[in-house]
Design a protein around this motif. Structure first.
Motif, PDB file in Angstrom:
ATOM      1  N   ILE A 167       0.842  -1.195   0.000  1.00 19.97           N
ATOM      2  CA  ILE A 167       0.000   0.000   0.000  1.00 19.97           C
ATOM      3  C   ILE A 167       0.879   1.246   0.000  1.00 19.97           C
ATOM      4  O   ILE A 167       1.847   1.330   0.779  1.00 19.97           O
ATOM      5  N   LYS A 168       0.565   2.192  -0.864  1.00 20.75           N
ATOM      6  CA  LYS A 168       1.173   3.514  -0.771  1.00 20.75           C
ATOM      7  C   LYS A 168       0.347   4.315   0.221  1.00 20.75           C
ATOM      8  O   LYS A 168      -0.828   4.614  -0.026  1.00 20.75           O
ATOM      9  N   VAL A 169       0.926   4.620   1.356  1.00 20.82           N
ATOM     10  CA  VAL A 169       0.188   5.280   2.432  1.00 20.82           C
ATOM     11  C   VAL A 169      -0.035   6.742   2.070  1.00 20.82           C
ATOM     12  O   VAL A 169       0.903   7.449   1.691  1.00 20.82           O
ATOM     13  N   ALA A 170      -1.264   7.188   2.189  1.00 13.34           N
ATOM     14  CA  ALA A 170      -1.595   8.600   1.962  1.00 13.34           C
ATOM     15  C   ALA A 170      -1.651   9.357   3.277  1.00 13.34           C
ATOM     16  O   ALA A 170      -1.089  10.454   3.410  1.00 13.34           O
ATOM     17  N   PHE A 171      -2.338   8.763   4.271  1.00  8.38           N
ATOM     18  CA  PHE A 171      -2.504   9.397   5.580  1.00  8.38           C
ATOM     19  C   PHE A 171      -2.418   8.317   6.662  1.00  8.38           C
ATOM     20  O   PHE A 171      -2.754   7.169   6.430  1.00  8.38           O
ATOM     21  N   ALA A 172      -1.993   8.734   7.842  1.00  8.30           N
ATOM     22  CA  ALA A 172      -1.963   7.828   8.982  1.00  8.30           C
ATOM     23  C   ALA A 172      -2.244   8.611  10.244  1.00  8.30           C
ATOM     24  O   ALA A 172      -1.709   9.711  10.443  1.00  8.30           O
ATOM     25  N   GLY A 173      -3.084   8.064  11.106  1.00 14.38           N
ATOM     26  CA  GLY A 173      -3.386   8.715  12.374  1.00 14.38           C
ATOM     27  C   GLY A 173      -2.259   8.522  13.373  1.00 14.38           C
ATOM     28  O   GLY A 173      -1.415   7.634  13.243  1.00 14.38           O
ATOM     29  N   VAL A 174      -2.265   9.394  14.390  1.00 18.06           N
ATOM     30  CA  VAL A 174      -1.316   9.276  15.501  1.00 18.06           C
ATOM     31  C   VAL A 174      -2.143   9.033  16.758  1.00 18.06           C
ATOM     32  O   VAL A 174      -2.884   9.918  17.193  1.00 18.06           O
TER      33      VAL A 174
END
Length: 329
Positions: free
Chosen positions: A37-44
């Motif tokens: 997967i090409k990550v676009a967004f990730a939560g913290v």
């Protein structure tokens, strides 16, 4: 593409504490999986903050890319149902704990963990929701299955400025409930009212004066645990429903059976996991009947480079809502 950026937690040497750095990695350095997967967004998440700063014994083995949730696009997959370019969401399944997580420009996971992005949500919105939004929605889902409805009275939300609680207040307001935000942060009152809190109150005196007190809540969503959860049990109305999923206020629960046997209070444990069928149901609710109205107010978009500073602020209780990494920044 030869290398990509990743936020990795490492142990420099035997007996030394864990620390974290931005590293440049190759795909073959990621945990194994049949889907890239090409990550676009990730939560913290708070769990991510603990892991990034070597606290809480979150990570099982090192080195490990942190991040328990992500949204992005399929690059390749052995699963024919996942096509190149498909927008997807992944959270849980040991991501960021025992398997490299979402705080990187690429992630490699099992296709069994991948959920197609529900129609009506953007990738940024999905990451703003992430594991936190799923937990909040799962809590209300089980409360309603146990009979909770808006006309029964107020629903308390503790740790109100946190990611899960902020989204929970927004969802409750959207669904017609009167959410009472409970927080020790006076400066956050305007923020919580904007999300839809009917009332904002300070954390009460938690010294017990007996096994039961005046019933105030038809339900409660608790992210704190410890003495706060004990107080909620004592002050929930007959047949009220409490969901619990956090332990920031302590893991010990010193209570009595009286809320359960005299008032019929239900205490439901919420684990932000579950089988894929349940995940699909909850995410479809998040895109429709549970869709929050104020995700833009809850979300602060950050860069991967700023993650070390943000995780420290979270551990110091100086953050509000959800921090979301935009991998394009």
């Amino acid at each position: 593409m030869t290398t990509f950026s990743a936020f990795r937690v490492e142990i420099p040497g035997a007996g030394e504490p864990a620390n974290s750095h931005i590293r440049h990695l190759h795909i073959d350095q990621l945990s194994p999986g049949d889907t890239l997967i090409k990550v676009a967004f990730a939560g913290v998440n708070y769990k991510d903050a603990l892991a990034a700063n070597g606290q809480g014994k979150i990570i099982r083995d090192y080195p490990r890319i942190s991040g328990i949730d992500l949204s992005g696009h399929i690059v390749s997959s052995a699963n024919r149902q996942l096509k190149e370019g498909d927008p997807v969401v992944v959270h849980g399944f040991g991501l960021g704990v025992e398997h490299d997580g979402g705080h990187a420009q690429y992630a490699r996971v099992s296709s069994d963990w991948v959920l197609p992005l529900p129609a009506g949500l953007s990738l940024c919105e999905a990451a703003t929701l992430g594991a936190a939004g799923y937990t909040a929605a799962l809590a209300l889902h089980w409360m309603e299955l146990c009979g909770l409805s808006p006309e029964q009275g107020e629903v308390a939300v503790t740790g109100a400025t946190g990611g899960v609680a902020s989204i929970a207040i927004d969802i409750l307001n959207h669904c017609g409930y009167q959410a009472v935000a409970i927080t020790g942060k006076h400066a956050a009152h305007d923020y919580l009212k904007k999300l839809g809190a009917a009332r904002v109150i300070a954390v009460p005196d938690l010294e017990p004066s007996g096994p039961l007190a005046s019933g105030q809540w038809a339900g409660a969503i608790d992210s704190v645990g410890g003495a706060v959860l004990v107080w909620l049990l004592r002050t929930t109305k007959p047949e009220g429903i409490i969901t619990a999923f956090g332990n920031a206020g302590g893991a010990h629960l010193d209570t009595s059976v009286f809320p359960f046997i005299l008032r019929g209070v239900k205490l439901l444990g919420i684990n932000a996991g579950g089988p894929m069928a349940l995940r699909r149901e909850i995410w479809n609710k998040l895109a429709t009947v549970y869709r929050p109205n104020h995700l833009d107010d809850i979300c602060q978009v950050i860069s991967l480079d700023s993650l070390p500073q943000v995780t420290k602020q979270m551990l110091e209780r100086k953050s509000t809502g959800r921090n979301v990494i935009d991998m394009a920044l």
